[in-house]
Design a protein around this motif. Structure first.
Motif, mmCIF file in Angstrom:
data_model
loop_
_atom_site.group_PDB
_atom_site.id
_atom_site.type_symbol
_atom_site.label_atom_id
_atom_site.label_comp_id
_atom_site.label_asym_id
_atom_site.label_seq_id
_atom_site.Cartn_x
_atom_site.Cartn_y
_atom_site.Cartn_z
ATOM 1 N N LEU A 41 0.427 -0.973 0.189
ATOM 2 C CA LEU A 41 0.609 -0.131 0.195
ATOM 3 C C LEU A 41 0.927 1.171 -0.014
ATOM 4 O O LEU A 41 0.774 2.023 -0.962
ATOM 5 C CB LEU A 41 -1.187 -0.046 1.072
ATOM 6 N N ARG A 42 1.738 1.281 0.963
ATOM 7 C CA ARG A 42 3.105 2.653 1.111
ATOM 8 C C ARG A 42 3.031 2.341 -0.298
ATOM 9 O O ARG A 42 3.898 3.874 -0.893
ATOM 10 C CB ARG A 42 3.769 2.466 2.060
ATOM 11 N N ASP A 43 4.154 1.954 -1.760
ATOM 12 C CA ASP A 43 3.969 1.842 -2.598
ATOM 13 C C ASP A 43 3.158 1.749 -3.422
ATOM 14 O O ASP A 43 2.880 2.256 -5.269
ATOM 15 C CB ASP A 43 4.911 0.882 -3.379
ATOM 16 N N GLY A 44 1.025 1.704 -3.085
ATOM 17 C CA GLY A 44 -0.152 2.199 -4.502
ATOM 18 C C GLY A 44 0.004 0.876 -4.610
ATOM 19 O O GLY A 44 -0.480 0.847 -6.139
ATOM 20 N N LEU A 45 -0.100 -0.256 -4.721
ATOM 21 C CA LEU A 45 -0.444 -1.727 -5.483
ATOM 22 C C LEU A 45 -1.549 -2.302 -3.806
ATOM 23 O O LEU A 45 -1.114 -2.681 -2.802
ATOM 24 C CB LEU A 45 1.287 -2.174 -5.248
#
Length: 106
Positions: A41-45
């Motif tokens: 989530l921190r990388d947008g996935l």
């Protein structure tokens, strides 16, 4: 699962030369891909998130240096079943990519 990093490195090298990445397919505005990797989530996935209009290059470019097979975790919608099975099949590019994302060396 062993801690032998040469096994993963050798498998990764073989996959990189043998398996085309999903991104090598020309994209149109209607191309849809689903991410089948673990949540980052921190990388947008997020697992099972659908991307319309191509791959999320913002996230891929950010992660590709550490996870060279990340593109293997984006399945064209029309091949979702095939990719889901591959993620669970030891030795496939998708399985190796998933394990890399989890930090597991086999």
């Amino acid at each position: 699962m062993s801690d032998d990093k040469t096994g993963v490195a050798a498998t990764t090298a073989a996959i990189n030369t043998a398996a085309p990445a999903a991104a090598e397919t020309p994209t149109t505005g209607e191309d849809r891909y689903i991410y089948l990797g673990p949540n980052r989530l921190r990388d947008g996935l997020q697992m099972n998130q659908v991307y319309i209009g191509g791959l999320p290059e913002f996230a891929i470019k950010k992660l590709e240096a550490n996870f060279v097979l990340i593109r293997q975790l984006f399945a064209p919608i029309e091949k979702i079943t095939e990719y889901q099975q591959a993620v669970q099949t030891k030795g496939t590019p998708q399985y190796v990519a998933y394990m890399q994302m989890l930090g597991v060396n086999e």
